[in-house]
Motif scaffolding. Structure first.
Motif, PDB file in Angstrom:
ATOM      1  N   ARG A   1       0.831  -1.207   0.000  1.00  0.00           N
ATOM      2  CA  ARG A   1       0.000   0.000   0.000  1.00  0.00           C
ATOM      3  C   ARG A   1       0.865   1.257   0.000  1.00  0.00           C
ATOM      4  NH1 ARG A   1      -5.281   0.422   1.833  1.00  0.00           N
ATOM      5  NH2 ARG A   1      -5.432  -1.712   1.089  1.00  0.00           N
ATOM      6  N   LEU A   2       1.968   1.247   0.738  1.00  0.00           N
ATOM      7  CA  LEU A   2       2.864   2.408   0.744  1.00  0.00           C
ATOM      8  C   LEU A   2       3.532   2.600  -0.616  1.00  0.00           C
ATOM      9  CD1 LEU A   2       4.541   2.060   4.247  1.00  0.00           C
ATOM     10  CD2 LEU A   2       2.956   3.844   3.514  1.00  0.00           C
ATOM     11  N   ARG A   3       3.872   1.497  -1.274  1.00  0.00           N
ATOM     12  CA  ARG A   3       4.477   1.615  -2.610  1.00  0.00           C
ATOM     13  C   ARG A   3       3.512   2.288  -3.585  1.00  0.00           C
ATOM     14  NH1 ARG A   3       3.530  -1.173  -6.849  1.00  0.00           N
ATOM     15  NH2 ARG A   3       2.602  -2.913  -5.701  1.00  0.00           N
ATOM     16  N   ARG A   4       2.232   1.879  -3.532  1.00  0.00           N
ATOM     17  CA  ARG A   4       1.264   2.484  -4.453  1.00  0.00           C
ATOM     18  C   ARG A   4       1.038   3.956  -4.126  1.00  0.00           C
ATOM     19  NH1 ARG A   4      -0.595  -2.711  -3.862  1.00  0.00           N
ATOM     20  NH2 ARG A   4      -2.086  -2.226  -2.200  1.00  0.00           N
ATOM     21  N   LEU A   5       1.059   4.294  -2.838  1.00  0.00           N
ATOM     22  CA  LEU A   5       0.940   5.702  -2.468  1.00  0.00           C
ATOM     23  C   LEU A   5       2.124   6.504  -2.999  1.00  0.00           C
ATOM     24  CD1 LEU A   5      -0.309   5.431   1.220  1.00  0.00           C
ATOM     25  CD2 LEU A   5      -1.566   6.475  -0.678  1.00  0.00           C
ATOM     26  N   ARG A   6       3.322   5.931  -2.849  1.00  0.00           N
ATOM     27  CA  ARG A   6       4.527   6.639  -3.324  1.00  0.00           C
ATOM     28  C   ARG A   6       4.477   6.838  -4.834  1.00  0.00           C
ATOM     29  NH1 ARG A   6       8.758   4.905  -5.752  1.00  0.00           N
ATOM     30  NH2 ARG A   6       8.398   2.692  -5.269  1.00  0.00           N
ATOM     31  N   GLU A   7       4.118   5.777  -5.556  1.00  0.00           N
ATOM     32  CA  GLU A   7       4.080   5.885  -7.012  1.00  0.00           C
ATOM     33  C   GLU A   7       2.994   6.845  -7.469  1.00  0.00           C
ATOM     34  OE1 GLU A   7       3.567   1.819  -8.116  1.00  0.00           O
ATOM     35  OE2 GLU A   7       5.726   1.344  -8.012  1.00  0.00           O
ATOM     36  N   ALA A   8       1.831   6.830  -6.809  1.00  0.00           N
ATOM     37  CA  ALA A   8       0.759   7.753  -7.171  1.00  0.00           C
ATOM     38  C   ALA A   8       1.161   9.200  -6.932  1.00  0.00           C
ATOM     39  CB  ALA A   8      -0.507   7.417  -6.372  1.00  0.00           C
ATOM     40  N   ALA A   9       2.015   9.417  -5.924  1.00  0.00           N
ATOM     41  CA  ALA A   9       2.479  10.770  -5.620  1.00  0.00           C
ATOM     42  C   ALA A   9       3.665  11.181  -6.485  1.00  0.00           C
ATOM     43  CB  ALA A   9       2.866  10.872  -4.144  1.00  0.00           C
ATOM     44  N   GLY A  10       4.193  10.272  -7.300  1.00  0.00           N
ATOM     45  CA  GLY A  10       5.323  10.591  -8.172  1.00  0.00           C
ATOM     46  C   GLY A  10       6.624  10.802  -7.423  1.00  0.00           C
ATOM     47  N   ILE A  11       6.815  10.077  -6.338  1.00  0.00           N
ATOM     48  CA  ILE A  11       8.007  10.232  -5.498  1.00  0.00           C
ATOM     49  C   ILE A  11       8.923   9.037  -5.691  1.00  0.00           C
ATOM     50  CG2 ILE A  11       8.832  10.389  -3.108  1.00  0.00           C
ATOM     51  CD1 ILE A  11       6.185  11.788  -2.448  1.00  0.00           C
ATOM     52  N   SER A  12      10.196   9.292  -5.886  1.00  0.00           N
ATOM     53  CA  SER A  12      11.155   8.212  -6.097  1.00  0.00           C
ATOM     54  C   SER A  12      11.514   7.536  -4.776  1.00  0.00           C
ATOM     55  CB  SER A  12      12.431   8.753  -6.738  1.00  0.00           C
ATOM     56  OG  SER A  12      13.127   9.592  -5.833  1.00  0.00           O
ATOM     57  N   ARG A  13      12.079   6.349  -4.883  1.00  0.00           N
ATOM     58  CA  ARG A  13      12.540   5.664  -3.674  1.00  0.00           C
ATOM     59  C   ARG A  13      13.645   6.462  -2.991  1.00  0.00           C
ATOM     60  NH1 ARG A  13      11.903   0.727  -6.767  1.00  0.00           N
ATOM     61  NH2 ARG A  13      10.268  -0.583  -5.857  1.00  0.00           N
ATOM     62  N   GLU A  14      14.486   7.111  -3.789  1.00  0.00           N
ATOM     63  CA  GLU A  14      15.578   7.896  -3.228  1.00  0.00           C
ATOM     64  C   GLU A  14      15.035   9.033  -2.364  1.00  0.00           C
ATOM     65  OE1 GLU A  14      15.394   6.840  -6.289  1.00  0.00           O
ATOM     66  OE2 GLU A  14      17.163   5.514  -6.437  1.00  0.00           O
ATOM     67  N   ASP A  15      14.036   9.764  -2.895  1.00  0.00           N
ATOM     68  CA  ASP A  15      13.463  10.880  -2.134  1.00  0.00           C
ATOM     69  C   ASP A  15      12.727  10.382  -0.895  1.00  0.00           C
ATOM     70  OD1 ASP A  15      14.450  12.776  -3.865  1.00  0.00           O
ATOM     71  OD2 ASP A  15      12.632  12.857  -5.090  1.00  0.00           O
ATOM     72  N   ALA A  16      12.042   9.260  -1.036  1.00  0.00           N
ATOM     73  CA  ALA A  16      11.348   8.698   0.124  1.00  0.00           C
ATOM     74  C   ALA A  16      12.352   8.263   1.180  1.00  0.00           C
ATOM     75  CB  ALA A  16      10.488   7.512  -0.317  1.00  0.00           C
ATOM     76  N   GLY A  17      13.459   7.683   0.751  1.00  0.00           N
ATOM     77  CA  GLY A  17      14.486   7.271   1.695  1.00  0.00           C
ATOM     78  C   GLY A  17      15.074   8.448   2.445  1.00  0.00           C
ATOM     79  N   GLU A  18      15.318   9.542   1.754  1.00  0.00           N
ATOM     80  CA  GLU A  18      15.864  10.734   2.408  1.00  0.00           C
ATOM     81  C   GLU A  18      14.906  11.268   3.463  1.00  0.00           C
ATOM     82  OE1 GLU A  18      16.934  13.686  -0.402  1.00  0.00           O
ATOM     83  OE2 GLU A  18      18.503  12.462  -1.376  1.00  0.00           O
ATOM     84  N   SER A  19      13.607  11.128   3.205  1.00  0.00           N
ATOM     85  CA  SER A  19      12.630  11.684   4.147  1.00  0.00           C
ATOM     86  C   SER A  19      12.614  10.929   5.477  1.00  0.00           C
ATOM     87  CB  SER A  19      11.226  11.651   3.530  1.00  0.00           C
ATOM     88  OG  SER A  19      10.706  10.334   3.513  1.00  0.00           O
ATOM     89  N   ILE A  20      13.114   9.705   5.480  1.00  0.00           N
ATOM     90  CA  ILE A  20      13.166   8.931   6.736  1.00  0.00           C
ATOM     91  C   ILE A  20      14.611   8.659   7.142  1.00  0.00           C
ATOM     92  CG2 ILE A  20      10.892   7.885   6.415  1.00  0.00           C
ATOM     93  CD1 ILE A  20      12.335   5.330   5.508  1.00  0.00           C
ATOM     94  N   ARG A  21      15.503   9.505   6.613  1.00  0.00           N
ATOM     95  CA  ARG A  21      16.914   9.411   6.998  1.00  0.00           C
ATOM     96  C   ARG A  21      17.508   8.050   6.646  1.00  0.00           C
ATOM     97  NH1 ARG A  21      13.306  11.628   9.548  1.00  0.00           N
ATOM     98  NH2 ARG A  21      12.591   9.599  10.307  1.00  0.00           N
ATOM     99  N   GLY A  22      17.083   7.546   5.493  1.00  0.00           N
ATOM    100  CA  GLY A  22      17.563   6.251   5.030  1.00  0.00           C
ATOM    101  C   GLY A  22      17.951   6.310   3.570  1.00  0.00           C
TER     102      GLY A  22
END
Length: 314
Positions: free
Chosen positions: A35-56
């Protein structure tokens, strides 16, 4: 970087709990991660940007989305905010599922020796509604007797103590509880005739194991087929494999391939289709299920009497 609020159409509600008394957290992690993957893809956010947002890193996001690791509350809150999920009720639902997904399965007490890759499989096995497998070497683990399992495990781990082997046997027997629970999974097994002829543990253990298979063949939730030697099952498949299907529509089928020191989990549609085709081919070439009892009885009855140890009588 913050995305506008996102809502995915057609999403089914999260299950409040996993079906079955033994359902572990593995499938919940996969549901939440998907579910989080689909939310990320729907928002047009890359894995890299998502990782930075959680300090990962992007690899951490990948592990979370695949359900390979648990969720920290702080990370989940930050990801939901990044993906535009602001409704308090929806956020609370995500957090509650994360709490359940971080719980330990009943096999947690064996974590001191249980490989992480097999821990994942146990969670999938406990939650599956269909388990379909091909086994060319031995009786499938879910249908083994304790003595047969003990003999196999002693061969596979010759340097382990008796106590360590007994822990392995106990775990294998505990896994079989899914076969007798109120809503058992459907089990569809294709086993090589050659595997059934191997007298693992000696003749007495072997005969008891055949009797166990005869009992299993009568259970309505179990389909057992025997593949004759002349068919050449190992020529059709590279080795043993297991396919798992789940009640939750959000989850893909998974093919499990166990190796000596690791395992592979395949969920790409192309891989699933290839293994399903092989499983179907093996099923067509194997004797129909209604002949299984006769084959097992013939295998048991036509063997000459033997003893496991000399009697000392001349």
């Amino acid at each position: 970087m913050r995305a506008p609020e996102v809502r995915l159409s057609g999403e089914t509600p999260f299950p409040r709990k996993l079906p079955g008394p033994d359902g572990g957290p593995t499938v919940l992690r996969m549901l939440l991660g998907g579910r989080l993957r689909r939310l990320r893809e729907a928002a047009g956010i890359s894995r890299e940007d998502a990782g930075e947002s959680i300090r990962g890193s992007h690899s951490k996001i990948s592990r979370l989305e695949l359900g390979r690791t648990g969720f920290r509350e702080r990370d989940l809150v930050d990801l939901l905010a990044l993906y535009g999920v602001t409704d308090p009720t929806e956020c609370a639902e995500f957090l509650e599922l994360a709490r359940q997904a971080n719980a330990s399965g009943w096999w947690h007490r064996d974590n001191d020796w249980l490989p992480k890759w097999f821990d994942t499989y146990l969670g999938l096995e406990q939650a599956a509604r269909l388990i379909r497998c091909y086994e060319p070497r031995a009786v499938p683990e879910l249908l083994q007797t304790a003595d047969y399992a003990r003999a196999l495990l002693s061969l596979a781990h010759p340097n382990e103590s008796f106590a360590a082997i007994e822990r392995r046997v106990a775990l294998r027997m505990r896994r079989q509880h899914i076969l007798t629970r109120p809503e058992p999974p459907r089990i569809w097994v294709i086993v090589e005739e050659a595997a059934l002829r191997r007298r693992i543990g000696g003749s007495a253990v072997w005969l008891e194991q055949l009797d166990r298979l005869l009992e299993a063949a009568d259970q309505p939730s179990i389909t057992l087929q025997v593949l004759a030697d002349h068919v050449g099952g190992p020529a059709l498949a590279d080795g043993a494999f297991t396919m798992l299907r789940f009640t939750e529509s959000d989850l893909p089928d998974i093919v499990y391939l166990q190796q000596l020191t690791s395992a592979l989990y395949l969920d790409k549609q192309s891989d699933i289709a290839a293994y399903r085709a092989v499983a179907n081919m093996l099923s067509v070439h194997a004797a129909p299920p209604q002949y299984t009892r006769g084959l097992l009885e013939a295998l048991r009855d036509r063997q000459p009497p033997t003893v496991d140890e000399p009697t000392g009588q001349g």
